[in-house]
Design a protein around this motif. Structure first.
Motif, PDB file in Angstrom:
ATOM      1  N   THR A 146       0.872  -1.188   0.000  1.00 26.47           N
ATOM      2  CA  THR A 146       0.000   0.000   0.000  1.00 26.47           C
ATOM      3  C   THR A 146       0.908   1.238   0.000  1.00 26.47           C
ATOM      4  O   THR A 146       2.097   1.165   0.350  1.00 26.47           O
ATOM      5  N   ALA A 147       0.296   2.396  -0.346  1.00 27.03           N
ATOM      6  CA  ALA A 147       1.049   3.651  -0.310  1.00 27.03           C
ATOM      7  C   ALA A 147       1.466   3.986   1.127  1.00 27.03           C
ATOM      8  O   ALA A 147       2.542   4.553   1.359  1.00 27.03           O
ATOM      9  N   ALA A 148       0.633   3.607   2.104  1.00 31.95           N
ATOM     10  CA  ALA A 148       0.983   3.867   3.508  1.00 31.95           C
ATOM     11  C   ALA A 148       2.244   3.094   3.902  1.00 31.95           C
ATOM     12  O   ALA A 148       3.085   3.609   4.654  1.00 31.95           O
ATOM     13  N   HIS A 149       2.399   1.853   3.403  1.00 27.41           N
ATOM     14  CA  HIS A 149       3.637   1.099   3.680  1.00 27.41           C
ATOM     15  C   HIS A 149       4.857   1.835   3.116  1.00 27.41           C
ATOM     16  O   HIS A 149       5.924   1.884   3.739  1.00 27.41           O
ATOM     17  N   VAL A 150       4.709   2.359   1.888  1.00 31.22           N
ATOM     18  CA  VAL A 150       5.824   3.087   1.259  1.00 31.22           C
ATOM     19  C   VAL A 150       6.238   4.258   2.149  1.00 31.22           C
ATOM     20  O   VAL A 150       7.420   4.460   2.444  1.00 31.22           O
ATOM     21  N   LEU A 151       5.229   5.024   2.595  1.00 30.96           N
ATOM     22  CA  LEU A 151       5.531   6.217   3.399  1.00 30.96           C
ATOM     23  C   LEU A 151       6.135   5.835   4.739  1.00 30.96           C
ATOM     24  O   LEU A 151       6.998   6.546   5.269  1.00 30.96           O
ATOM     25  N   ALA A 152       5.710   4.710   5.308  1.00 30.27           N
ATOM     26  CA  ALA A 152       6.269   4.277   6.591  1.00 30.27           C
ATOM     27  C   ALA A 152       7.781   4.084   6.472  1.00 30.27           C
ATOM     28  O   ALA A 152       8.530   4.349   7.418  1.00 30.27           O
ATOM     29  N   ASP A 153       8.249   3.637   5.301  1.00 28.17           N
ATOM     30  CA  ASP A 153       9.684   3.405   5.106  1.00 28.17           C
ATOM     31  C   ASP A 153      10.414   4.614   4.522  1.00 28.17           C
ATOM     32  O   ASP A 153      11.596   4.815   4.805  1.00 28.17           O
ATOM     33  N   LEU A 154       9.762   5.386   3.654  1.00 27.01           N
ATOM     34  CA  LEU A 154      10.503   6.312   2.777  1.00 27.01           C
ATOM     35  C   LEU A 154      10.019   7.758   2.808  1.00 27.01           C
ATOM     36  O   LEU A 154      10.479   8.582   2.017  1.00 27.01           O
ATOM     37  N   ASP A 155       9.087   8.105   3.707  1.00 32.72           N
ATOM     38  CA  ASP A 155       8.598   9.487   3.757  1.00 32.72           C
ATOM     39  C   ASP A 155       9.771  10.440   3.972  1.00 32.72           C
ATOM     40  O   ASP A 155      10.605  10.216   4.863  1.00 32.72           O
TER      41      ASP A 155
END
Ligand code: TXA
Ligand code: MG
Length: 322
Positions: A146-155
């Motif tokens: 999900t996009a939320a997973h991406v942000l959890a790692d790479l925001d």
């Protein structure tokens, strides 16, 4: 700041950013990818930096089905497999053309190519051209679905994420080396060996597919690295009594069981079948990490769920494994 993009305006902005050499996380049918123009070595280097990815692990180049200019040789097996499974979750490793930047292939003589089926990913490669993209997680973490997973790692570490909702397949593409006869599966995925063999006849399978420590062979560079790991320790019980052993383990504090089977109860998540667990695996690992679980025990995974077992075996390797 990482821009959150969605809808038609988001797609247009993602195209604009990628054209200028930015790094943008994009949805695909398997997992989110961390994309940049494959013809721009500076942009591709920024992918490695954002992920903390070892420089010796090459990237997949995503295309719209056309491989001209990227490969030096496109053997008949590659043509047949691409015709059968593209666009879709199949990556083909072929001899590279000279103009593919070294940073993309980690200096190898081959390049990995895949034509994604996700409408947003396809729209992006059509508009921008070939996009290099590994999974959009910090190196060693579970892939993002999900996009939320991406942000959890790479925001804060990447220009933008294009939100296309949850990824339908949930496990990374099947990787097949077509430079050899027979072709060889380097990483199992949604396209099974049986389906590959129905198209091109016998297929070889790299030893690292079944035994995680078999990954010292230089042909499967990604398999050398630690992968798919949540913060919690992962334990995999294989065999017919695996689900029962996993369920018994939750008697200890801090343990959560994930099983394929009917039984559920406190600290147990039950999935009806391996495909459903495969689609949900990475989200479940991240969810249990957020709950602060110490140990995640898996059981009841059928022995023919090759791609899922490969990821679970990798995730349950001791942390010292390279
Ligand atoms: O489904 C997927 O494949 C996703 C989406 C974003 O397309 N991508 C993905 O990329 O999983 P990544 O970088 O996480 O995994 C790519 C795998 C790695 O194991 C890498 O070592 C292998 O493909 N690979 C890439 N180029 C290769 C090459 N030239 N020879 C052998 N293996 C290669
Ligand atoms: Mg990855």
């Amino acid at each position: 700041m990482t821009e959150r993009l969605a809808g038609d305006a988001g797609l247009a902005r993602a195209i604009e950013l990628l054209r200028t050499g930015a790094v943008v996380a994009i949805p695909t049918e398997t997992v989110y990818g961390l994309a940049a123009r494959a013809d721009d070595p500076v942009a591709v280097a920024a992918i490695f930096a954002a992920k903390g990815r070892p420089a010796d692990n090459p990237l997949i180049v995503h295309v719209d089905g056309r491989v001209g200019g990227l490969v030096a040789d496109w053997p008949s097996a590659a043509r047949a497999l691409a015709t059968a499974f593209w666009p879709g979750p199949l990556t083909l490793v072929a001899r590279r053309a000279d103009r593919v930047p070294d940073v993309v292939t980690a200096g190898r003589t081959t390049v990995a190519l895949r034509s994604p089926r996700h409408p947003l990913a396809l729209a992006l490669v059509r508009a921008v051209g070939p996009l290099a993209a590994p999974s959009a997680n910090r190196s060693g973490r579970p892939s993002p679905t999900t996009a939320a997973h991406v942000l959890a790692d790479l925001d804060g570490r990447i220009a933008a994420v294009l939100d296309g909702g949850p990824c339908p397949d949930g496990l990374e593409s099947t990787v097949v080396d077509v430079t050899t006869r027979p072709p060889m599966v380097l990483r199992p995925g949604p396209v099974t060996v049986a389906r590959l063999e129905a198209v091109v006849g016998p297929i070889a399978v790299h030893p690292s597919v079944h035994a995680p420590d078999g990954g010292t062979d230089a042909r499967a560079p990604g398999m050398r690295h630690r992968h798919y790991s949540p913060d919690a320790t992962v334990v995999l019980f294989e065999g017919p009594d695996g689900a029962a052993r996993a369920i018994a383990a939750v008697a200890e504090p801090g343990v959560h069981a994930v099983v394929v089977g009917p039984s559920a109860g406190p600290s147990i998540t039950a999935f009806p079948d391996a495909d459903t667990l495969g689609r949900a695996l990475y989200a479940e690992l991240r969810r249990l990490d957020a709950l602060g679980v110490d140990r995640i025990v898996f059981g009841g995974v059928p022995p023919d769920a090759t791609a899922l077992l490969n990821r679970l075996r990798k995730a349950s390797e001791p942390p010292t494994a390279r």
